[in-house]
Design a protein around this motif. Structure first.
Motif, mmCIF file in Angstrom:
data_model
loop_
_atom_site.group_PDB
_atom_site.id
_atom_site.type_symbol
_atom_site.label_atom_id
_atom_site.label_comp_id
_atom_site.label_asym_id
_atom_site.label_seq_id
_atom_site.Cartn_x
_atom_site.Cartn_y
_atom_site.Cartn_z
ATOM 1 N N LYS A 216 -19.302 -85.462 -50.583
ATOM 2 C CA LYS A 216 -18.226 -85.710 -51.546
ATOM 3 C C LYS A 216 -17.169 -84.632 -51.464
ATOM 4 N N ARG A 217 -15.910 -85.063 -51.445
ATOM 5 C CA ARG A 217 -14.807 -84.114 -51.356
ATOM 6 C C ARG A 217 -14.776 -83.217 -52.582
ATOM 7 N N SER A 218 -14.653 -81.920 -52.352
ATOM 8 C CA SER A 218 -14.740 -80.958 -53.452
ATOM 9 C C SER A 218 -13.387 -80.592 -54.036
ATOM 10 N N ALA A 219 -12.316 -81.157 -53.490
ATOM 11 C CA ALA A 219 -10.958 -80.883 -53.987
ATOM 12 C C ALA A 219 -10.651 -79.393 -53.962
ATOM 13 N N LEU A 220 -11.099 -78.708 -52.898
ATOM 14 C CA LEU A 220 -10.701 -77.316 -52.726
ATOM 15 C C LEU A 220 -9.205 -77.266 -52.502
ATOM 16 N N THR A 221 -8.600 -76.200 -52.969
ATOM 17 C CA THR A 221 -7.157 -76.089 -52.846
ATOM 18 C C THR A 221 -6.787 -74.669 -52.447
ATOM 19 N N VAL A 222 -5.545 -74.488 -52.060
ATOM 20 C CA VAL A 222 -5.068 -73.177 -51.639
ATOM 21 C C VAL A 222 -5.290 -72.167 -52.762
ATOM 22 N N GLY A 223 -5.889 -71.038 -52.415
ATOM 23 C CA GLY A 223 -6.187 -70.010 -53.403
ATOM 24 C C GLY A 223 -7.639 -69.981 -53.833
ATOM 25 N N ASP A 224 -8.372 -71.079 -53.592
ATOM 26 C CA ASP A 224 -9.783 -71.122 -53.969
ATOM 27 C C ASP A 224 -10.592 -70.182 -53.085
ATOM 28 N N ARG A 225 -11.685 -69.674 -53.641
ATOM 29 C CA ARG A 225 -12.596 -68.788 -52.922
ATOM 30 C C ARG A 225 -13.912 -69.504 -52.709
ATOM 31 N N ILE A 226 -14.474 -69.354 -51.514
ATOM 32 C CA ILE A 226 -15.743 -70.007 -51.214
ATOM 33 C C ILE A 226 -16.681 -69.035 -50.520
ATOM 34 N N LEU A 227 -17.968 -69.217 -50.764
ATOM 35 C CA LEU A 227 -18.993 -68.576 -49.950
ATOM 36 C C LEU A 227 -19.309 -69.571 -48.843
ATOM 37 N N ALA A 228 -19.199 -69.145 -47.584
ATOM 38 C CA ALA A 228 -19.309 -70.101 -46.488
ATOM 39 C C ALA A 228 -20.154 -69.551 -45.355
ATOM 40 N N ARG A 229 -20.802 -70.463 -44.633
ATOM 41 C CA ARG A 229 -21.478 -70.139 -43.387
ATOM 42 C C ARG A 229 -20.471 -70.382 -42.265
ATOM 43 N N THR A 230 -20.338 -69.427 -41.370
ATOM 44 C CA THR A 230 -19.310 -69.519 -40.336
ATOM 45 C C THR A 230 -19.944 -69.600 -38.954
ATOM 46 N N GLU A 231 -19.189 -70.166 -38.008
ATOM 47 C CA GLU A 231 -19.633 -70.182 -36.619
ATOM 48 C C GLU A 231 -18.419 -70.280 -35.711
ATOM 49 N N GLU A 232 -18.588 -69.731 -34.520
ATOM 50 C CA GLU A 232 -17.517 -69.793 -33.538
ATOM 51 C C GLU A 232 -17.602 -71.135 -32.830
ATOM 52 N N ALA A 233 -16.466 -71.801 -32.711
ATOM 53 C CA ALA A 233 -16.426 -73.119 -32.081
ATOM 54 C C ALA A 233 -15.272 -73.143 -31.095
ATOM 55 N N LYS B 145 -20.706 -72.647 -51.438
ATOM 56 C CA LYS B 145 -20.522 -72.557 -52.887
ATOM 57 C C LYS B 145 -19.080 -72.191 -53.171
ATOM 58 N N LYS B 146 -18.490 -72.848 -54.158
ATOM 59 C CA LYS B 146 -17.158 -72.481 -54.611
ATOM 60 C C LYS B 146 -17.295 -71.349 -55.626
ATOM 61 N N LEU B 147 -16.533 -70.283 -55.430
ATOM 62 C CA LEU B 147 -16.612 -69.118 -56.302
ATOM 63 C C LEU B 147 -15.486 -69.136 -57.315
ATOM 64 N N ALA B 148 -15.706 -68.477 -58.414
ATOM 65 C CA ALA B 148 -14.672 -68.392 -59.443
ATOM 66 C C ALA B 148 -13.477 -67.640 -58.891
ATOM 67 N N LYS B 149 -12.287 -68.095 -59.254
ATOM 68 C CA LYS B 149 -11.074 -67.396 -58.818
ATOM 69 C C LYS B 149 -11.028 -66.011 -59.444
ATOM 70 N N GLY B 150 -10.595 -65.054 -58.650
ATOM 71 C CA GLY B 150 -10.454 -63.703 -59.171
ATOM 72 C C GLY B 150 -11.774 -63.093 -59.577
ATOM 73 N N GLU B 151 -12.888 -63.541 -58.917
ATOM 74 C CA GLU B 151 -14.194 -63.044 -59.310
ATOM 75 C C GLU B 151 -14.281 -61.534 -59.156
ATOM 76 N N GLU B 152 -13.593 -60.982 -58.142
ATOM 77 C CA GLU B 152 -13.645 -59.538 -57.937
ATOM 78 C C GLU B 152 -12.291 -58.871 -58.064
ATOM 79 N N LEU B 153 -11.226 -59.658 -58.301
ATOM 80 C CA LEU B 153 -9.911 -59.073 -58.513
ATOM 81 C C LEU B 153 -9.514 -59.233 -59.977
ATOM 82 N N LEU B 154 -9.268 -58.122 -60.633
ATOM 83 C CA LEU B 154 -8.927 -58.119 -62.044
ATOM 84 C C LEU B 154 -7.476 -57.687 -62.206
ATOM 85 N N LEU B 155 -6.783 -58.309 -63.110
ATOM 86 C CA LEU B 155 -5.406 -57.949 -63.424
ATOM 87 C C LEU B 155 -5.394 -57.348 -64.821
ATOM 88 N N GLY B 156 -4.894 -56.132 -64.939
ATOM 89 C CA GLY B 156 -4.924 -55.497 -66.247
ATOM 90 C C GLY B 156 -4.056 -54.249 -66.298
#
Length: 782
Positions: A132-149, A159-170
């Protein structure tokens, strides 16, 4: 000289120089290439332990392996990623955090969120979505498995991660004792974070910081200093960073904009409309002009008393071609974002403010929608052409209205404005017959001086000139949708679905508190809500009922499958009139070019795409793009609203302590929210400040009601409140009742007299949802 320098040498293990790869290794020990091959072929992250296990290393061999891995890292062969797993330098860890950076056709493109390989640009990974399409969009953060192709890399989202999970504005604050804290700019977040690395920031600076750990032990490391949060233009900068809005253009996009701005207009291939007194009517503070209008009585006897009209729109599709750098950047942004102090444009200024802006007395490329309107206001026919126009004047709404009202003179009054108003009278007649949703809700306008300081915050005046332009634009949008349908061409529709049953039931319960009936069995149309508003008349409760009707509506969105536009009471509707600032309109223009054979000669520049109609990728990717630009639109709306709230809070900061006329905008069991009349901005009145009385929360009536006195605080109610706090950084306000007003004489609902029973308390028997005003934690009492 230290004493041990003259002592006999002690036997010691000499640590070999890391820069020399010629170190002797045990027999059977893997070489550099074997380790690189293993890291590349491993299905899981490969750390020192995994490498040692794969090659059967133990004891001293593990020590030698550790030294070799350090050597390889120093030589630029490998890098270390999360969980101390190794990967090829210039490559990507097997499992890592990526950020969606672009959309290339139907494929999402991601880049590593952290990239420390000096001199090597971060790789761009194709995101492979399964199921099922997850509707990821520009700016979204994901945990991903990568491979060279092949020659590139692919990412498989885990897994889709929360935006700004490690970047705080204050904002950096210095607490008592010298501790440095980060106070968030989001008013929904009240938690401060301890700063462990201040970098070059100082107390009072607005910063971006990287979070480490988890609450309540989370800490922050400052990564970027954004400056003074109270300086001019900082409020919009806060929103830009908080919502991840792209606000600078890559060099390649700016360069392409300069190139396409020099393209010839091909006047001989375009319809020449420069002889017509076409005018652009826009806000006085407009920064771009993408539409202009003209009307005249129809000379065809078959359409006696009818009119001909032209809605001319900047021909953005001629300059922004499918697959170009400009196109990819525009799609990534989705729309322009308008703040009180700046615009973050969808297109570079060379186009949005110059060649694609319909400035007076300059030849401009346009897409012209020709309309024929009969005496009843019905649009009977339409056609689309590529044209060259010369706008006669850019006229602010207020000036156009003043000229029509006879208050000021305008040289275009007889030739342009009066015919436009006469034709609009017919369009308005047809609109009234259609009965679209009519919610006349105020819009706030922040006025700044040249230095960016706030001069005033006021409600934007609503004139007939505004309605006139709206109706011409709606007519052109409908014509574009129906024209494409007639050609069986793809359409990016603007969809507004009818309200859900759940929202209608909530509206029915709410209206009941005002003794207003709402039948659920009827067919719901926009006119249904208009009749409700008319029934209320000009009573004090009209604004809150209109706001509640607005909350009942669904969120509009873009989609290539038609579902109609409920609010406008239209079966087919597409956005055609603002391609400078909306990507959806650009797609509609391209579809019209292809459907009606409006292609122009290809540019001589071989680096530019030849076609200006929809590309194959556009055709196969309409659904995905519709989702993306709908999300970008919602992002822009939130950013704009929050920025206005910050300006309002800054404007009111000078009035802290004053008693202001306010209106309750929302009620919860922990208190109620109120806004200052005529200014806006929501502030909380906590239930703990309402005195010693216990309050019952009437959910259906959206009210707090005193158990003893019957004092009732209801959504929409007007009352004086003292402003206790106004925080421009997060846009929040806080109010309290004025002294001596702990129990105001509001008994019963808005339509109940003082002697009648109050709503929920007496109907429901002993209530379960009670909060004591001195019980801020709000425990329920049985």
């Amino acid at each position: 000289m230290p004493n041990d320098m003259n002592s006999p040498p002690k036997p010691a293990r000499v640590k070999p120089a890391r820069s020399k790869p010629s170190r002797v290794r045990p027999a059977g020990f893997p070489n550099r290439q074997q380790i690189l091959d293993f890291i590349a072929q491993s299905d899981t992250p490969a750390g020192k332990r995994e490498i040692a296990r794969a090659f059967g290393l133990s004891g001293q061999e593990k020590i030698a392996l550790k030294a070799l891995l350090k050597d390889m890292a120093d030589e630029g062969l490998i890098d270390i990623g999360p969980a101390r797993a190794f990967h090829k330098m210039g490559g990507v860890p097997k499992v890592t955090v990526l950020r969606i950076a672009d959309v290339d056709g139907s494929t999402l493109i991601a880049i590593p969120e952290r990239w420390e390989a000096e001199g090597i640009p971060p790789p761009r990974l194709r995101v492979i979505e399964r199921g099922k399409r997850s509707a990821l969009t520009v700016g979204d953060r994901i945990l991903a498995r990568t491979e060279e192709a092949g020659a590139g890399w692919v990412a498989h989202p885990m897994k889709k991660l929360a935006k700004g999970e490690e970047l705080l504005l204050g904002v950096v604050e210095k607490a008592e004792g010298g501790a440095l804290l980060l106070r968030p700019v989001d008013k929904r977040n009240r938690n401060v974070t301890r700063i462990t690395d201040l970098g070059t920031a100082k107390p009072g600076d607005l910063v971006l910081a990287e979070a480490a750990g988890r609450a309540p032990k989370m800490t922050a490391r400052v990564t970027d200093v954004l400056g003074d949060p109270f300086a001019a233009k900082s409020f919009s900068l806060i929103a830009i960073h908080k919502f991840g809005i792209p606000f600078t253009f890559p060099d390649r996009v700016e360069e392409e904009a300069l190139t396409v701005a020099k393209l010839p207009l091909h006047e001989a291939k375009r319809e020449d409309l420069r002889h017509l007194p076409i005018v652009a009517i826009d806000p006085v503070d407009a920064r771009d002009f993408d539409d202009a209008v003209w009307a005249a009585p129809d000379e065809d006897e078959a359409n006696a008393s009818g009119y001909r009209a032209i809605v001319a729109i900047a021909d953005v599709a001629y300059y922004v071609r499918p697959g170009s750098n400009l196109d990819r950047e525009a799609r990534k942004r989705g729309n322009s974002v308008y703040f009180p102090d700046r615009v973050v444009p969808m297109l570079p200024h060379q186009l949005s403010s110059d060649m694609c802006s319909l400035r007076a007395e300059q030849d401009r490329a346009a897409m012209a929608c020709h309309l024929v309107i009969d005496k009843h206001g019905k649009v009977t026919s339409w056609r689309f052409t590529r044209a060259v126009i010369r706008v006669a004047a850019n006229i602010p709404y207020e000036q156009a209205q003043s000229a029509i009202d006879g208050e000021t003179e305008n040289p275009l009054l007889e030739t342009a404005l009066k015919p436009l108003w006469a034709c609009w009278a017919l369009l308005a007649k047809a609109r009234d017959k259609r009965e679209p949703l009519d919610l006349d809700l105020p819009e706030r306008r922040v006025v700044l001086d040249d230095a960016g300081k706030i001069v005033s915050v006021a409600v934007r005046e609503r004139l007939d000139a505004h309605r006139l332009i709206e109706d011409y634009m709606i007519a052109a949008n409908v014509a574009a949708a129906k024209a494409l349908e007639a050609k069986k061409a793809p359409v990016m529709y603007r969809i507004h679905e009818p309200p859900s049953r759940e929202k209608l039931i909530a509206l029915k319960d709410y209206l009941k508190t005002f003794d207003v009936e709402f039948a659920m069995g009827q067919v719901i149309r926009p006119a249904t809500f208009n009749r409700l508003i008319a029934k209320v008349g000009d009573s004090d409760v009209k604004p809150q009922i209109m706001e509640q009707i607005l909350r009942t509506q669904t969120q509009a969105y873009y989609c290539p499958q038609n579902a109609g536009h409920f609010g406008l009471a239209l079966g087919s509707y597409a956005h055609f009139t603002s391609p400078i600032r909306r990507y959806s309109d650009l797609l509609v223009h391209r579809a019209l070019v292809g459907a009606y054979g409006l292609e122009l000669p290809a540019p001589k520049d071989k680096d530019l795409p030849e076609k200006t109609s929809l590309s194959g990728e556009d055709l196969t990717n309409m659904g995905r793009v519709g989702e993306l630009i709908s999300q970008h639109e919602r992002r822009a709306m939130e950013a704009e609203r929050e920025t206005v709230d910050r300006y309002v809070a800054a404007f009111l900061a000078l009035r802290v302590g004053e008693v202001l006329e306010a209106r309750i905008t929302g009620v919860q069991n922990f208190g109620f929210f109120a806004t200052v009349d005529g200014l806006g901005g929501d502030g909380l009145v906590p239930v703990s400040t309402l005195g010693a009385e216990r309050f019952y929360y009437d959910e259906a009536g959206r009210a707090l009601e005193g158990m003893t006195t019957g004092t009732r605080f209801t959504q929409g109610q007007r009352l004086p409140l003292r402003l206790v706090e106004a925080d421009p950084i997060n846009g929040s306000l806080r109010f309290e009742l004025p002294e001596g007003a702990s129990h105001l004489p509001f008994r019963g609902g808005p339509n109940r007299g003082p002697g009648r029973p109050s709503g929920g308390l007496h109907r429901r028997g002993r209530p379960a949802n009670i909060r004591h005003s001195n019980n801020p934690k709000g425990k329920h009492r049985k």
